[in-house]
Each structure stands twice: as structure tokens, then as C-alpha cells.
Design a protein around this motif. Sequence first.
Motif, PDB file in Angstrom:
ATOM      1  N   VAL A  82      63.740  70.082 152.673  1.00 50.58           N
ATOM      2  CA  VAL A  82      64.529  68.869 152.854  1.00 50.58           C
ATOM      3  C   VAL A  82      65.785  68.987 151.998  1.00 50.58           C
TER       4      VAL A  82
ATOM      5  N   LYS B 179      53.775  64.074 152.674  1.00 47.72           N
ATOM      6  CA  LYS B 179      53.249  62.707 152.614  1.00 47.72           C
ATOM      7  C   LYS B 179      52.750  62.369 151.212  1.00 47.72           C
TER       8      LYS B 179
ATOM      9  N   GLN C  78      65.772  58.813 150.349  1.00 45.73           N
ATOM     10  CA  GLN C  78      66.563  58.580 151.558  1.00 45.73           C
ATOM     11  C   GLN C  78      66.175  59.660 152.562  1.00 45.73           C
ATOM     12  N   ILE C  79      65.325  59.302 153.546  1.00 45.20           N
ATOM     13  CA  ILE C  79      64.843  60.270 154.530  1.00 45.20           C
ATOM     14  C   ILE C  79      65.957  60.635 155.507  1.00 45.20           C
ATOM     15  N   ASP C  80      66.633  59.619 156.039  1.00 47.38           N
ATOM     16  CA  ASP C  80      67.790  59.832 156.904  1.00 47.38           C
ATOM     17  C   ASP C  80      68.709  58.629 156.733  1.00 47.38           C
TER      18      ASP C  80
ATOM     19  N   LYS D 255      66.380  55.424 157.266  1.00 45.77           N
ATOM     20  CA  LYS D 255      65.102  55.273 156.572  1.00 45.77           C
ATOM     21  C   LYS D 255      65.233  55.652 155.102  1.00 45.77           C
TER      22      LYS D 255
ATOM     23  N   ASN E 108      56.385  57.181 157.870  1.00 41.22           N
ATOM     24  CA  ASN E 108      57.789  57.573 158.037  1.00 41.22           C
ATOM     25  C   ASN E 108      58.002  59.018 157.601  1.00 41.22           C
ATOM     26  N   ILE E 109      57.348  59.424 156.534  1.00 41.83           N
ATOM     27  CA  ILE E 109      57.453  60.811 156.074  1.00 41.83           C
ATOM     28  C   ILE E 109      56.809  61.744 157.101  1.00 41.83           C
TER      29      ILE E 109
ATOM     30  N   TYR F 252      59.156  62.270 159.919  1.00 42.96           N
ATOM     31  CA  TYR F 252      60.228  63.176 159.501  1.00 42.96           C
ATOM     32  C   TYR F 252      59.737  64.623 159.539  1.00 42.96           C
TER      33      TYR F 252
ATOM     34  N   GLU G  44      59.621  65.828 163.083  1.00 41.10           N
ATOM     35  CA  GLU G  44      60.973  66.098 163.589  1.00 41.10           C
ATOM     36  C   GLU G  44      61.485  67.444 163.082  1.00 41.10           C
ATOM     37  N   ILE G  45      61.281  67.723 161.800  1.00 45.82           N
ATOM     38  CA  ILE G  45      61.722  68.992 161.215  1.00 45.82           C
ATOM     39  C   ILE G  45      60.983  70.147 161.871  1.00 45.82           C
TER      40      ILE G  45
END
Length: 117
Positions: free
Chosen positions: A12, A43, A65-67, A70, A104-105, A108, A111-112
Motif C-alpha cells: 500500500v 485486516k 486513508q484507504i482511498d 474511505k 473496508n480493508i 481494498y 481490489e489490489i
Amino acid sequence: MEEKRMSKRVPVHMHLSIESLYKSGEAEKISISEDIAVTNISKRGIGFLSSRALPVDHYFNTKIQIDEEKMFYCVLRIVRCKKINQGYQIGCEFVGLANILGENIDLYIEEIGEEQE
């Protein structure tokens, strides 16, 4: 080598700052004004690089800050501090993370994983 992690970690690119560390309610004013680069997230926690050693079993508050949409505030506990050439590799675990934030993690991480395929 046997994988010991309980959750999948993914690379990340995010930054955080630490204003103070605490243990048992007593704050230790350790200010790190440098931009701390987070190297991975799962997580259960995060890993990052620091130019200075941080004490294990101490806690700090931060914003993740994930994106662009979020983000959340959380408490992290330092569980590992390993000396490396450029400084220190720090491992932290989330403390009391709400299930919705953990989800939410997970999203993410999914998605990655899709982007890397």
C-alpha cells in the motif's frame, strides 16, 4: 518458510504521522515529523518504515486513508520493531477495529489483488 500471518497483507502507498505514544494511559511525547511510508496493510494491522526505533507494546492514534473516499481513525499497537539498513521496520496491529472498518480493508485488499492479476 511457513506463513504465520493470520490475514493477507498487500502493498500500500499511504502515509501517517505519530504525535505521541502511550502505554497504560501515560503519554510519552515522541513526535515524528517525518512522512512515514506505510508498506503494507491487512485486516489485522499495518507495516511501515521509520528512521527511529519505536517501543514495542506502545500505542498511538492515527488516521488511515484507504482511498479518496474511505478513511478512518484508529488505535495501533506496536508489536514489532526490527532494525534494517535504512532505519526500522515497524509492525502494528489494530486495536478494537470495528467490523465495518475491517470489511473496508478487505474490500481494498480484494481490489489490489484484482489489479495485480
